[in-house]
Every structure is written in C-alpha cells, then in structure tokens.
Design an enzyme around this catalytic site. Structure first.
Site, PDB file in Angstrom:
ATOM      1  CD  GLU A 196      -3.153   0.941   2.012  1.00  0.00           C
ATOM      2  OE1 GLU A 196      -3.458  -0.214   2.369  1.00  0.00           O
ATOM      3  OE2 GLU A 196      -3.858   1.944   2.244  1.00  0.00           O
ATOM      4  CG  ASN A 217      -5.432  -0.096   5.813  1.00  0.00           C
ATOM      5  OD1 ASN A 217      -5.983   0.343   6.822  1.00  0.00           O
ATOM      6  ND2 ASN A 217      -5.078   0.683   4.809  1.00  0.00           N
ATOM      7  CD  GLU A 270      -7.715   6.217   6.147  1.00  0.00           C
ATOM      8  OE1 GLU A 270      -6.912   5.292   5.960  1.00  0.00           O
ATOM      9  OE2 GLU A 270      -7.552   7.359   5.708  1.00  0.00           O
ATOM     10  NE  ARG A 298      -8.165  13.616   7.705  1.00  0.00           N
ATOM     11  CZ  ARG A 298      -7.768  12.892   6.683  1.00  0.00           C
ATOM     12  NH1 ARG A 298      -8.509  12.845   5.603  1.00  0.00           N
ATOM     13  NH2 ARG A 298      -6.651  12.209   6.709  1.00  0.00           N
ATOM     14  CE  LYS A 350      -1.256   8.651   9.324  1.00  0.00           C
ATOM     15  NZ  LYS A 350      -1.863   8.553   7.995  1.00  0.00           N
ATOM     16  CG  ASP A 355      -2.840  10.953   5.543  1.00  0.00           C
ATOM     17  OD1 ASP A 355      -1.849  10.405   6.019  1.00  0.00           O
ATOM     18  OD2 ASP A 355      -3.588  10.424   4.704  1.00  0.00           O
ATOM     19  CD  GLU A 397      -0.742   8.240   0.877  1.00  0.00           C
ATOM     20  OE1 GLU A 397      -0.253   7.869   1.963  1.00  0.00           O
ATOM     21  OE2 GLU A 397      -1.973   8.243   0.656  1.00  0.00           O
ATOM     22  CD1 TRP A 405     -12.028  11.223   0.549  1.00  0.00           C
ATOM     23  CD2 TRP A 405     -11.283   9.922   2.211  1.00  0.00           C
ATOM     24  NE1 TRP A 405     -12.101   9.911   0.132  1.00  0.00           N
ATOM     25  CE2 TRP A 405     -11.657   9.086   1.134  1.00  0.00           C
ATOM     26  CE3 TRP A 405     -10.786   9.324   3.376  1.00  0.00           C
ATOM     27  CZ2 TRP A 405     -11.558   7.695   1.176  1.00  0.00           C
ATOM     28  CZ3 TRP A 405     -10.679   7.940   3.415  1.00  0.00           C
ATOM     29  CH2 TRP A 405     -11.069   7.146   2.321  1.00  0.00           C
TER      30      TRP A 405
HETATM   31  O1  GCW Z   1      -2.968   8.493   4.046  1.00  0.00           O
HETATM   32  C1  GCW Z   1      -3.638   7.364   4.315  1.00  0.00           C
HETATM   33  C2  GCW Z   1      -3.244   6.461   3.207  1.00  0.00           C
HETATM   34  C3  GCW Z   1      -3.680   5.061   3.475  1.00  0.00           C
HETATM   35  C4  GCW Z   1      -3.109   4.624   4.824  1.00  0.00           C
HETATM   36  C5  GCW Z   1      -3.588   5.589   5.901  1.00  0.00           C
HETATM   37  C6  GCW Z   1      -3.022   5.275   7.275  1.00  0.00           C
HETATM   38  C7  GCW Z   1      -2.462   2.431   5.506  1.00  0.00           C
HETATM   39  O2  GCW Z   1      -3.780   6.955   2.006  1.00  0.00           O
HETATM   40  O3  GCW Z   1      -3.209   4.269   2.429  1.00  0.00           O
HETATM   41  O4  GCW Z   1      -3.479   3.313   5.138  1.00  0.00           O
HETATM   42  O5  GCW Z   1      -3.186   6.878   5.565  1.00  0.00           O
HETATM   43  O6  GCW Z   1      -2.046   5.904   7.667  1.00  0.00           O
HETATM   44  O7  GCW Z   1      -3.550   4.410   7.941  1.00  0.00           O
END
Ligand code: GCW
Length: 604
Positions: free
Chosen positions: A103, A146, A228, A278, A302, A307, A335, A466
C-alpha cells in the site's frame, strides 16, 4: 544488488548470530583501521568510542561499530565520543500485503510477501537488516496496518514462517512487530471482539503466548482501529483506552508493547458540514484519554494533524499529552510527496519536527517504509537519504539536515569529487521546498489526484467525504482555523497559538492552513496572495529545470544504474512540475480573474 550507503562495505558477510558478532565482523573488514570491541551489557543500545576501542551494550557495540566505520570513511579518525539513542524504540512500519502488493509503495513489490504468504530472498532481507541496523533502526512491523483478511494468518498458520524471518533480523538487533486486526477473535468463531469480554481477553492472551513462544524477542503489535473502516472498540461502545489496554494486558507478561495509531477521524464527512474540521479529530479523541493508557501502550501520532501532506503544522496532540507514552510517525514512502519519482528530501522535516517537541515527550519514533523489491530498495536512489536520515535522526534528533545529507552522500557515492558532492547535497537540501512550491504551497493541502495522490487536481477532494477542503472561491482560499473559525488553533499551547492565529505573524508556508485569505490580501513581503501563488508555481517549476541541469552535471560521476534512474525520473518530475504549475495557476486564474503581474503564460 545495490548497496546504498554501505557502498564501501564488504558483500560477503557470513551467517552470524548476534549484534556483537556482526560488529566484530564489520570492523574486521576494514583494513586501514583496527578496532577492538568491549562488551558492557548494562549499556544496552549505548556505546563509547575512544580511539580504536568501542565499548557498548549488546546492541550498542553494533551501533558503535557503524558509527566508527562511518566516521573513518569520512576521514574522521581517533574519535572520542559517547552516544545513546534519544528514543528506545525506532521503528520502521511496512505497509506490505500478503499478495506482495505494498500500500502506497513506490519501490516495487513487497520484500517479504507474495502469493498469500512469506516469500523472500534471505540474502536481501539480511542486507536490509544490515542497512537498517547501520542507521540505528531496531524494530520492523512487517505487514500493513490495514490488515487485509488473509494477513491475519501471520498470527496463525504462518507464524512459523514469521519466526524464521525474525531470525534473519535478530543478529542485527532488530525485533519484529505485526499489525493486528482488532476483529481477529471473530474470525476464530467468537461472537464479539469487545475488549471487555472475558473470552476476547483470553483469546488475545493465547495469541500472544503463541507468538512469544515462536519469537521470544517479538516486540509487539501495531494497531489501526476505528480508522478508515478498520474494526475497533467503538463498535462495542468502548473507548480506545479500553481497546488498547486489553491488548496491552495480553502482551504484558512477555514484555511486549502495543503501538496504537491515533489516525482516527470521520472519513465519511459531508462536505457541506462546516462544524467538523478533520485536523481537530485526533486531539478530540485522545486528549480526554490522557493518563488512561497502560504503561506498555504507545500512542502513535502522525507528524501533522492531517495526513503526511507536503507541509503541515505539527500535530497539537504531540505537544499536549502528558501522561501517555507517545510515538511520532513519519511517512518515508512518498505518497503525497512525489511517489519517489520527484525528489523530496526529508531531513529538514525530521529536524523541524523534533525541534518542536520537548525532550522527554516522546518514547518512540516510527516511519512508514519506502522500501520494496526494486534493485535499489527505494525506487529513486536519492530516496535512500530519507531512510538513512530517519534512522540517524531517530537516534540523534539534533543532527543537522546538512550533516546527515553530507554523510549520506559521502557514504553512498564515495568517489564523487568534492564539488559534485556539494552540488548533490545542495540539490537534495533544496528539493523539499521546490516540490512544495510547484505543488500546493502556503499550507494548501490536498490538491493531489484523489486516490492515487500523484499530480494535480485542485478540486479533486473538494466535494468528497475525507474532510479535506480548501474552499477556493472567486474571492479567497483556505480555511479559517482560528478561534473565530473552526477553533483548531486553540488545540495548541498558548505561545504556539499566538504564532499561528494572527495572519500577520503566521509563517507563510502555513498561512492557508490556518487562515482564509482574500486573493488581493497583501503578504508580509508586499506581494498579493494571488501573485504569490503564481510566483511560487512558476519559480518551483523553474527550479526543477535548474535541478535537472545540476543533475546532468553530477550524473556522469554516479554509478551507471543510479544515473540512468535519476535522469529518467527527472524527466518525469519536470513534466509533473509543469502540470502542477499550469493546472493550479489556471485554477486560481479562472476563479480570481487576476492576471499575473509579470505577464507569464497562464492558460485559459
Ligand atoms: O494516508 C492514508 C493512506 C492510506 C493509509 C492511511 C493510514 C495504511 O492513504 O493508504 O493506510 O493513511 O495511515 O492508515
């Protein structure tokens, strides 16, 4: 195979059993230096170097050996130093699936899995372990947070295979972790996964027992729950402390930890709803739980409240929890930052983030790996800097970005001339700001193509669920997150609130994160906002052209494979930068009707 920053190291490492043996062997391969190793078990990860004597704990001698060798390779002899890591747990999290996909992976398929099970080249795993140990990383979580259905088998019939893999990492002082699915009990026929249910608690205890029987130095679980669409304690009306503590209790007899991710927000928001913001979510969920987590539970947060966007303010949760063990999470895999096609170096991000967090506030650091089955492990040869710098700075957060970049360049490309090395260092140091300029500057997030997250789509996330909106209209752009707006800024300690709440003092690179600003507003340097948006995009794109020219000068001195991959990806980066420039400029030009003061081409 590519040796990344271990270029000068021998390839022929025999099978060795312990970090001490690895340390002794590594040192023995360098004939122009002769070190002796002295083990002092109580020193743990720590070490001392005094000339040619390395003293350290069982893993400390290994870190001491790499430090001594790196120093001697950069011409520094006769070191006298003492070192221990700032954080005890320095994790690398892989988002690898059992079918071999990764992923958000941009470096090829998984190094660990394929066809629904473990499937790897032991040589490559051992080399990876050596790389990670050489920069101080001491835990890897091998599967995606995930946890797709079949990955649950890692704790079941595939456990012996996981144990074998753990054996390859062990001599390098690296312990394994697994992501677990909170609903695992249900798969085993239990009617519930309620953390307060006795049968669920017993279930997890027996799982833990089986794992630690197979892997005595297993480090623990990583959990993404109620995030998620992942299952979690909310289903049963339980708090995240209740959920995490239940798992914490299950692993406690074995000295294990539970790393519980704080990435919890409403991903099914109605874009019309202006009462939900968010970035506020994690703080709202976890602040009330401060002090409620057991001692072996770490909350993994994080670096920013959204994100892993190109630029975010620090997560206020990282600054505010006082009675909870915290792990800071970075994302090395690019990403949102160019998919390892575009160059985006992160030492600056690491350094700025660590600098804002008071000493003692964190117990651990984690980063999402940027690693895969590509020859060079990381897709773009320069992306290895992010891995190396992460490890080094998780050990010593006050290392300067320049220091760590220079060290990486020197170790990776030992035969570069001093002037080429300096050019490369500067190129890497500038790359983050350049990427920011041509994509979404000034704290504008989420202008990427939805889903895929490469390339521009200014309105792509605007009407989605989102919670990621910029609300650009014909007059203004950005969200007001001050006390008069969503109130997000109030989650920060007062002195930081002051820095962000007033648009006149808010740093430009976060202006549109905290404020809604009219296009014609005048910025601190006298330019209007709209002009600044145009300028950044034009300048960012020009800077990529300049970067490309510099790369052409350096490329002939790089190893052939690296040179080819870098030049090839630079062509793609140039196209990407141009696309971002034109799409974003046209987007704002159409909305605002404002012309570029410098008369440059903006498409209609
Ligand atoms: O930013 C999102 C990503 C997902 C990721 C999620 C997370 C593993 O698009 O792909 O899932 O964060 O950090 O859990």
């Amino acid at each position: 195979m590519h040796k990344l920053w271990l270029q000068s190291f021998s390839n022929e490492m025999p099978l060795l059993n312990s970090p001490e043996e690895v340390a002794r062997w590594e040192l023995s391969q360098f004939h122009d230096a002769s070190f002796s190793v002295c083990l002092r078990p109580e020193m743990g990860d720590g070490f001392e170097i005094d000339g040619d004597i390395i003293t350290g704990g069982p893993t400390g001698v290994l870190y001491g050996a790499y430090t001594a060798l790196f120093s001697s390779l950069t011409g520094k002899k006769h070191l006298k130093m003492r070192s221990e890591p700032a954080y005890r747990l320095r994790m690398l999290d892989f988002w690898d699936n059992l079918d071999g996909s990764v992923e958000r992976g941009y470096a090829g398929r998984s190094l660990f899995f394929d066809h629904g099970g473990l499937h790897y080249d032991p040589q490559r795993i051992r080399f990876l372990a050596r790389l990670l140990a050489s920069c101080g990383i001491n835990a890897v979580c091998i599967n995606n947070v995930n946890v797709l259905f079949e990955a649950q088998r890692l704790m079941e019939d595939l456990l012996p295979d996981v144990a074998e893999l753990a054996g390859l990492f062990r001599p390098f002082g690296i312990r394994l972790m697994l992501s677990c699915d909170f609903a695992l009990p249900i798969r085993h026929g239990l009617p519930t996964a309620d953390p307060l249910d006795q049968t669920v608690q017993d279930f997890w205890r027996s799982i833990a027992e089986k794992i630690w029987n197979a892997i005595p130095d297993f480090a623990g679980f990583v959990v993404k729950a109620d995030s998620e669409h992942r299952p979690g304690p909310f289903t049963y009306g339980r708090s995240h402390a209740e959920g995490a503590n239940m798992l914490g209790d299950a692993v406690e007899p074995f000295g294990g930890v539970v790393v519980w991710r704080a990435f919890v927000y409403n991903c099914q928001q109605d874009w019309r709803d202006t009462t939900t913001d968010r970035p506020k979510a994690a703080y709202e969920h976890y602040m009330p739980l401060d002090g409620a987590f057991h001692d072996n539970v770490l909350l993994q947060i994080k670096n920013g409240p959204f994100d892993f966007q190109v630029r975010e303010p620090i997560s206020p949760l990282l600054l505010s929890l006082r009675k909870t063990h915290l792990a800071l999470e970075f994302q090395l895999t690019q990403e949102y930052t160019g998919h390892q096609i575009d160059i985006y170096s992160m030492p600056g991000l690491f350094s700025e983030t660590f600098a804002q967090i008071p000493r003692g506030q964190l117990s651990a650091v984690a980063a999402v790996a940027n690693i895969g089955r590509d020859d060079n492990y990381v897709g773009h040869p320069f992306a290895a800097l992010n891995l190396f710098a992460y490890g080094c700075m998780a050990w010593q957060p006050d290392l300067s970005p320049r220091q760590v970049t220079e060290l990486w360049c020197h170790l990776t490309y030992p035969s570069l001339s001093a002037s080429c090395e300096e050019k490369l260092v500067q190129l890497l140091m500038d790359s983050r700001e350049i990427y920011e300029k041509y994509t979404a500057p000034l704290g504008l997030c989420w202008m990427v193509n939805p889903g895929f997250h490469y390339g521009p789509s200014p309105d792509g996330y605007e009407y989605q669920s989102w919670g990621t909106y910029h609300k650009a209209d014909r007059n203004a752009v950005g969200i007001d997150r001050t006390a008069q707006g969503t109130g997000y800024v109030l989650q920060y300690p007062p002195e930081i609130q002051k820095r962000y709440a007033d648009p006149a003092v808010c740093p430009d690179h976060l202006l549109l994160f905290f404020h809604r600003v009219p296009y014609q507003a005048v910025m601190s340097d006298g330019r209007t906002l709209i002009q600044r948006i145009y300028d950044d995009h034009f300048e960012g794109c020009e800077a990529v052209d300049a970067m490309s020219q510099t790369l052409c000068q350096i490329a002939p001195s790089l190893p052939e494979d690296d040179s080819r991959v870098c030049l090839d990806r630079m062509e793609k980066q140039k196209l990407n930068a141009r696309e971002w420039r034109d799409v974003v400029n046209t987007f704002f030009h159409r909305l605002s009707g404002a012309d570029d003061a410098k008369g440059r081409k903006i498409y209609d």
